[in-house]
Design a protein around this motif. Structure first.
Motif, short mmCIF file in Angstrom:
data_model
loop_
_atom_site.label_atom_id
_atom_site.label_comp_id
_atom_site.label_asym_id
_atom_site.label_seq_id
_atom_site.Cartn_x
_atom_site.Cartn_y
_atom_site.Cartn_z
N ASP A 10 79.56 16.18 8.01
CA ASP A 10 78.93 16.96 9.04
C ASP A 10 79.00 18.12 7.73
O ASP A 10 79.68 18.39 6.93
CB ASP A 10 79.52 17.85 9.92
CG ASP A 10 79.67 18.09 10.73
OD1 ASP A 10 78.57 19.91 10.49
OD2 ASP A 10 78.64 17.54 12.18
N ASP A 11 77.30 18.88 7.57
CA ASP A 11 76.92 19.61 6.83
C ASP A 11 77.67 21.07 6.93
O ASP A 11 77.00 21.81 6.25
CB ASP A 11 75.26 19.96 6.65
CG ASP A 11 75.38 19.75 8.01
OD1 ASP A 11 75.27 19.48 9.13
OD2 ASP A 11 73.41 20.12 7.76
N GLU A 12 78.09 20.81 8.12
CA GLU A 12 78.37 22.62 8.57
C GLU A 12 79.71 22.35 8.01
O GLU A 12 80.69 21.74 8.74
CB GLU A 12 79.11 22.80 10.23
CG GLU A 12 77.12 22.75 10.62
CD GLU A 12 77.18 23.13 11.86
OE1 GLU A 12 78.02 24.10 12.74
OE2 GLU A 12 75.84 22.94 12.56
N GLY A 34 79.86 15.75 3.18
CA GLY A 34 78.14 16.33 4.30
C GLY A 34 77.15 16.19 4.14
O GLY A 34 76.02 16.71 4.24
N THR A 35 77.28 14.67 3.57
CA THR A 35 76.02 14.31 3.14
C THR A 35 76.42 12.90 3.83
O THR A 35 76.96 11.99 3.28
CB THR A 35 75.23 14.36 2.07
OG1 THR A 35 76.20 13.87 1.16
CG2 THR A 35 74.99 16.03 1.68
N LEU A 57 71.86 15.09 9.02
CA LEU A 57 72.27 15.85 7.98
C LEU A 57 71.24 15.71 6.63
O LEU A 57 70.17 15.85 6.86
CB LEU A 57 72.96 14.50 7.75
CG LEU A 57 74.04 14.17 8.32
CD1 LEU A 57 75.11 12.85 7.97
CD2 LEU A 57 75.58 15.11 8.09
N PRO A 58 71.36 16.52 5.68
CA PRO A 58 70.68 16.95 4.71
C PRO A 58 69.86 16.10 4.20
O PRO A 58 68.78 16.17 3.46
CB PRO A 58 71.29 17.42 3.65
CG PRO A 58 73.40 18.62 4.43
CD PRO A 58 72.92 16.96 5.19
#
Length: 469
Positions: A10-12, A34-35, A57-58
């Motif tokens: 998770d990117d948060e 996060g990615t 996701l980014p």
């Protein structure tokens, strides 16, 4: 003993920290990234017992993570993290192969229940090489035909995730049995299996039956009552004949499924529930959506995966096996030796279409056991419907159907003079005609009453009088 491991994608940062702390308190080791790229590198270095991934996701989507795990780590359950109320994303994730989903903001208690269920599933899959956990229960789904082998294989796959399943099929094919097997072969087997016929609940009582109520919330509510969702908590809720739900209940059901919580009548707060939803109907649900009789959003929510159960006429080769199994069951109930089908009787069964499917076959054989002189069952004992026509009655009363007429004509020619009491003779005639009407109408009592030219109330009385279940 090494700790079980969980991968969080998770990117948060807040979500990663929340899950890391919560799962850590459950004695789980957590790797948080996060990615998509970081997730791929983590999965290349080690195997995980469970994975949580965000949808967006980014550098990609959570679908990429799901597909990678499904391909390279099929024993690892994946749960999708979705935005609050994003039903489309949840359905998409489940169709992609996700075990379940959790909505933001994350409910901690719901998260813990999901984790326990997922880890139990992972242990069972690894411990048994991916075999289903239902033991010999699948033997109750009788048939060696290719279509039934496919149904059993699909049940085994569906049992290993939490996606809602829509079971399609005609009346009498065994949709509830299929639902029960999905439950028994999955990680919820130790939890309750709660079947409910949506068409049998009065409209005014539906909300109370499904969600429960508090004492004094309406006239007659003398005490608190838990609903079907609460009764199925930790297990499976099977919604049979889901097409019969009125539109206002479809809205409430959608919210309960989406939010994984229910609000009992008279309660101020919602109650979290952990329930897997299986549903079924003999109607064409997609057609009802087009006609505006069933909500499209609910249809997509419960129809994440569709399993069609074939009618008996599409697997005629299974009829001998089914018949033998049913006769053994009937013999066990009655304490008698199993009935034996003579070649003519077996041929008659093989050639009959069975519009009532397996349920009709059961009734035909039960009646044949009662009507046969000994253990051998001949074609005449089956009393299968005859396709003869009869003129309609006058005075606006519905004519008996061809099968009912055939049943009356095929009734035993006994008379009081041959040693049969008049009352018994008449009862036999009534029983035969009623059974044929029920079979022709696929056990719809209202339709059967019309075929017989009597009221529904009169039919109900006769069923009780004659002991017909």
């Amino acid at each position: 003993m090494s700790l079980q491991t969980v991968l969080v994608v998770d990117d948060e940062r807040d979500i990663r920290e929340l899950l890391t702390i919560t799962l850590g308190r459950m004695d789980l080791q957590v790797d948080a990234v996060g990615t998509v790229g970081e997730a791929k590198r983590a999965l290349a270095e080690r195997s995980y017992d469970l994975c949580f991934t965000d949808m967006r996701l980014p550098d990609g989507t959570g679908h990429e993570v799901i597909e990678l795990i499904a391909e390279q780590h099929p024993d690892t359950p994946v749960a999708m993290i979705t935005a609050y109320g994003n039903v489309d994303a949840a359905v998409s994730a489940l169709k992609a192969g996700a075990f379940d989903f959790v909505s933001k903001p994350v409910d901690i208690q719901m998260l813990r229940r999901l984790v326990r269920t997922a880890l139990k599933l992972a242990e069972e899959k690894r411990g048994e090489g991916g075999a289903s956990t239902g033991g010999g229960s699948s033997d109750r789904l009788i048939g060696d035909s290719a279509v039934m082998q496919q149904v059993r294989a699909t049940i085994g796959k569906l049992a290993r995730n939490q996606a809602p399943v829509y079971i399609a099929g005609e009346s009498g094919v065994g949709k509830e049995l299929v639902a029960r097997l999905i439950h028994e072969q999955g990680p919820r087997a130790s939890g309750p299996f709660v079947p409910v016929n949506c068409g049998a609940i009065p409209t005014e009582l539906m909300e109370s039956e499904f969600f429960g109520h508090k004492r004094g919330s309406f006239t007659g509510a003398a005490s608190d009552k838990e609903g079907l969702f609460q009764a199925a908590n930790g297990g499976t809720l099977f919604l049979d004949e889901v097409a019969e739900l009125p539109l206002h209940m479809q809205v409430k059901l959608l919210r309960a499924i989406q939010e994984k919580a229910v609000r009992p009548i008279g309660a101020r707060e919602e109650v979290p529930v952990d329930v897997r939803i299986l549903s079924a109907t003999h109607k064409n649900l997609a057609a009802l959506v087009d006609q505006g009789q069933f909500r499209q959003d609910l249809f997509y929510r419960i129809n994440v995966i569709e399993l069609r159960v074939p009618p008996l006429r599409e697997r005629r080769g299974d009829v001998p096996l089914l018949a033998a199994h049913i006769l053994r069951q009937l013999a066990a109930k009655s304490g008698m030796a199993p009935g034996r089908l003579l070649p003519a009787a077996q041929q008659a069964l093989d050639e009959y279409d069975f519009p009532g499917n397996v349920r009709e076959l059961e009734n035909v054989l039960e009646r044949a056991m009662a009507m046969s002189d000994g253990e051998s069952i001949d074609a005449a004992d089956l009393m299968l419907p005859q396709r003869a026509s009869r003129p309609a009655f006058d005075a606006g009363i519905a004519a008996p159907s061809a099968t009912v007429a055939g049943a009356i004509e095929a009734a035993p020619p006994a008379t009081p003079g041959s040693g049969v009491a008049l009352e018994d003779y008449i009862s036999n005639l009534e029983r035969t005609a009623i059974m044929k009407a029920l079979e022709e109408s696929r056990y719809n009592k209202t339709a059967a009453a019309k075929k017989l030219g009597i009221t529904f109330r009169a039919l109900r009385y006769k069923l009780k009088k004659l002991g017909i279940d």
